[in-house]
Motif scaffolding. Structure first.
Motif, PDB file in Angstrom:
ATOM      1  N   ARG A   1       0.788  -1.275  -0.090  1.00 12.05           N
ATOM      2  CA  ARG A   1      -0.009   0.033   0.041  1.00 12.05           C
ATOM      3  C   ARG A   1       0.983   1.279   0.127  1.00 12.05           C
ATOM      4  N   LEU A   2       0.567   2.090  -1.014  1.00 11.69           N
ATOM      5  CA  LEU A   2       1.454   3.244  -1.003  1.00 11.69           C
ATOM      6  C   LEU A   2       0.475   4.620  -0.469  1.00 11.69           C
ATOM      7  N   ASP A   3       1.103   4.979   0.694  1.00 10.36           N
ATOM      8  CA  ASP A   3       0.417   6.345   1.080  1.00 10.36           C
ATOM      9  C   ASP A   3       1.070   7.398   0.634  1.00 10.36           C
ATOM     10  N   VAL A   4       0.383   8.097  -0.170  1.00 12.90           N
ATOM     11  CA  VAL A   4       0.950   9.362  -0.856  1.00 12.90           C
ATOM     12  C   VAL A   4       0.520  10.589  -0.173  1.00 12.90           C
ATOM     13  N   ARG A   5       1.305  11.365   0.494  1.00 16.08           N
ATOM     14  CA  ARG A   5       0.973  12.528   1.245  1.00 16.08           C
ATOM     15  C   ARG A   5       1.134  13.643   0.261  1.00 16.08           C
ATOM     16  N   ASP A   6       0.099  14.648   0.509  1.00 14.47           N
ATOM     17  CA  ASP A   6       0.149  15.818  -0.488  1.00 14.47           C
ATOM     18  C   ASP A   6      -0.680  16.820   0.162  1.00 14.47           C
TER      19      ASP A   6
ATOM     20  N   ALA B   1      -5.078  -0.872  -7.409  1.00 14.94           N
ATOM     21  CA  ALA B   1      -6.312  -0.389  -6.887  1.00 14.94           C
ATOM     22  C   ALA B   1      -6.235   0.648  -6.073  1.00 14.94           C
ATOM     23  N   ARG B   2      -7.505   1.539  -5.938  1.00 13.82           N
ATOM     24  CA  ARG B   2      -7.363   2.460  -4.848  1.00 13.82           C
ATOM     25  C   ARG B   2      -7.937   2.081  -3.550  1.00 13.82           C
ATOM     26  N   SER B   3      -7.064   1.705  -2.403  1.00 17.60           N
ATOM     27  CA  SER B   3      -7.750   1.203  -1.262  1.00 17.60           C
ATOM     28  C   SER B   3      -6.684   1.344  -0.287  1.00 17.60           C
ATOM     29  N   ALA B   4      -7.423   1.448   0.947  1.00 17.49           N
ATOM     30  CA  ALA B   4      -6.413   1.855   2.297  1.00 17.49           C
ATOM     31  C   ALA B   4      -6.637   0.624   3.142  1.00 17.49           C
ATOM     32  N   ASP B   5      -6.818  -0.528   2.407  1.00 13.99           N
ATOM     33  CA  ASP B   5      -6.660  -1.923   3.195  1.00 13.99           C
ATOM     34  C   ASP B   5      -5.345  -2.120   3.409  1.00 13.99           C
ATOM     35  N   ASP B   6      -5.365  -3.053   4.671  1.00 12.59           N
ATOM     36  CA  ASP B   6      -4.177  -3.522   5.303  1.00 12.59           C
ATOM     37  C   ASP B   6      -3.187  -4.014   3.971  1.00 12.59           C
ATOM     38  N   ALA B   7      -1.971  -4.117   4.063  1.00 10.78           N
ATOM     39  CA  ALA B   7      -0.920  -4.811   3.150  1.00 10.78           C
ATOM     40  C   ALA B   7       0.100  -5.300   3.763  1.00 10.78           C
ATOM     41  N   ASP B   8       0.919  -6.163   3.128  1.00  9.59           N
ATOM     42  CA  ASP B   8       2.010  -6.678   3.583  1.00  9.59           C
ATOM     43  C   ASP B   8       3.266  -5.755   3.658  1.00  9.59           C
ATOM     44  N   LEU B   9       3.021  -4.614   3.023  1.00  5.03           N
ATOM     45  CA  LEU B   9       4.093  -3.550   3.294  1.00  5.03           C
ATOM     46  C   LEU B   9       3.455  -2.359   2.924  1.00  5.03           C
ATOM     47  N   VAL B  10       3.326  -1.236   4.007  1.00  5.78           N
ATOM     48  CA  VAL B  10       2.878  -0.016   3.790  1.00  5.78           C
ATOM     49  C   VAL B  10       3.873   0.957   3.422  1.00  5.78           C
ATOM     50  N   VAL B  11       3.974   1.743   2.675  1.00  2.00           N
ATOM     51  CA  VAL B  11       5.162   2.716   2.289  1.00  2.00           C
ATOM     52  C   VAL B  11       4.484   3.977   2.337  1.00  2.00           C
ATOM     53  N   ARG B  12       4.998   4.991   3.178  1.00  2.00           N
ATOM     54  CA  ARG B  12       4.381   6.364   3.406  1.00  2.00           C
ATOM     55  C   ARG B  12       5.392   7.297   2.879  1.00  2.00           C
TER      56      ARG B  12
ATOM     57  N   ASN C   1      15.428   8.903   5.328  1.00  2.81           N
ATOM     58  CA  ASN C   1      13.970   9.318   6.001  1.00  2.81           C
ATOM     59  C   ASN C   1      13.121  10.066   5.125  1.00  2.81           C
ATOM     60  N   ASP C   2      13.220   9.821   3.572  1.00  2.00           N
ATOM     61  CA  ASP C   2      12.153  10.485   2.932  1.00  2.00           C
ATOM     62  C   ASP C   2      10.938   9.539   2.726  1.00  2.00           C
ATOM     63  N   LEU C   3      11.168   8.540   3.224  1.00  2.00           N
ATOM     64  CA  LEU C   3      10.069   7.388   3.250  1.00  2.00           C
ATOM     65  C   LEU C   3       9.975   6.508   4.553  1.00  2.00           C
ATOM     66  N   THR C   4       8.997   6.151   5.076  1.00  2.00           N
ATOM     67  CA  THR C   4       8.690   5.249   6.161  1.00  2.00           C
ATOM     68  C   THR C   4       8.150   3.853   5.526  1.00  2.00           C
ATOM     69  N   LEU C   5       8.677   2.797   6.263  1.00  2.00           N
ATOM     70  CA  LEU C   5       7.928   1.354   5.915  1.00  2.00           C
ATOM     71  C   LEU C   5       7.134   0.909   7.149  1.00  2.00           C
ATOM     72  N   GLN C   6       6.289   0.008   6.875  1.00  2.00           N
ATOM     73  CA  GLN C   6       5.566  -0.866   8.006  1.00  2.00           C
ATOM     74  C   GLN C   6       5.470  -2.300   7.383  1.00  2.00           C
ATOM     75  N   GLY C   7       5.978  -3.077   7.955  1.00  4.43           N
ATOM     76  CA  GLY C   7       5.490  -4.429   7.375  1.00  4.43           C
ATOM     77  C   GLY C   7       6.957  -5.170   6.742  1.00  4.43           C
ATOM     78  N   ASP C   8       6.688  -6.001   5.454  1.00  3.41           N
ATOM     79  CA  ASP C   8       7.790  -6.921   5.053  1.00  3.41           C
ATOM     80  C   ASP C   8       8.683  -5.992   4.277  1.00  3.41           C
TER      81      ASP C   8
END
Length: 137
Positions: free
Chosen positions: A29-34, A53-64, A87-94
């Motif tokens: 899941r790519l969380d694109v902040r703007d 797809a466009r979705s905020a569902d849980d994913a194996d890896l979330v990239v913000r 530290n331009d991006l953060t990760l959560q998951g695999d």
């Protein structure tokens, strides 16, 4: 600037991507902040194919990250690993799936795989030695 991450993801086809390892499967899941809002892109990777797809569902890896970070990664101007270390991006998951993201994004225009460059150099070298042998004859 070239293609934005949003444009690239919208036109990403679901066809086979031979640059992805056959055994790789997972969701990103790519969380694109703007400007105070966040867009969510959900990528499903399986059998060398990517579904978007466009979705905020849980994913194996979330990239913000901010939009400019994703835009630079799509253009091949910024490697995801370098963005993580700065530290331009953060990760959560695999975290292993981060390199899959690099393979999904197209990279810089005109870029070629290092193996292709090596093969071309060897072929050129082979031609030049053949030409030198013919000149000596």
């Amino acid at each position: 600037m070239g293609t934005t991450a949003e444009q690239y993801l919208q036109q990403l086809d679901a066809g086979r991507r031979p640059n992805l390892p056959e055994t790789t499967a997972g969701t990103l899941r790519l969380d694109v902040r703007d400007d105070g809002s966040t867009e969510h892109w959900y990528l499903t990777v399986s059998d060398q194919q990517v579904q978007v797809a466009r979705s905020a569902d849980d994913a194996d890896l979330v990239v913000r990250a901010d939009r400019w970070v994703f835009d630079q990664m799509v253009d091949g101007q910024l490697h995801p690993g370098a963005a993580l270390l700065r530290n331009d991006l953060t990760l959560q998951g695999d975290m292993r799936l981060l390199m899959v993201l690099r393979r999904i994004f197209a990279g810089p225009s005109g870029a070629r795989h290092p193996r292709d460059l090596g093969r071309a150099a060897l072929a050129a070298q082979g031609r030049s030695s053949t030409d030198a042998r013919e000149d000596r004859s």
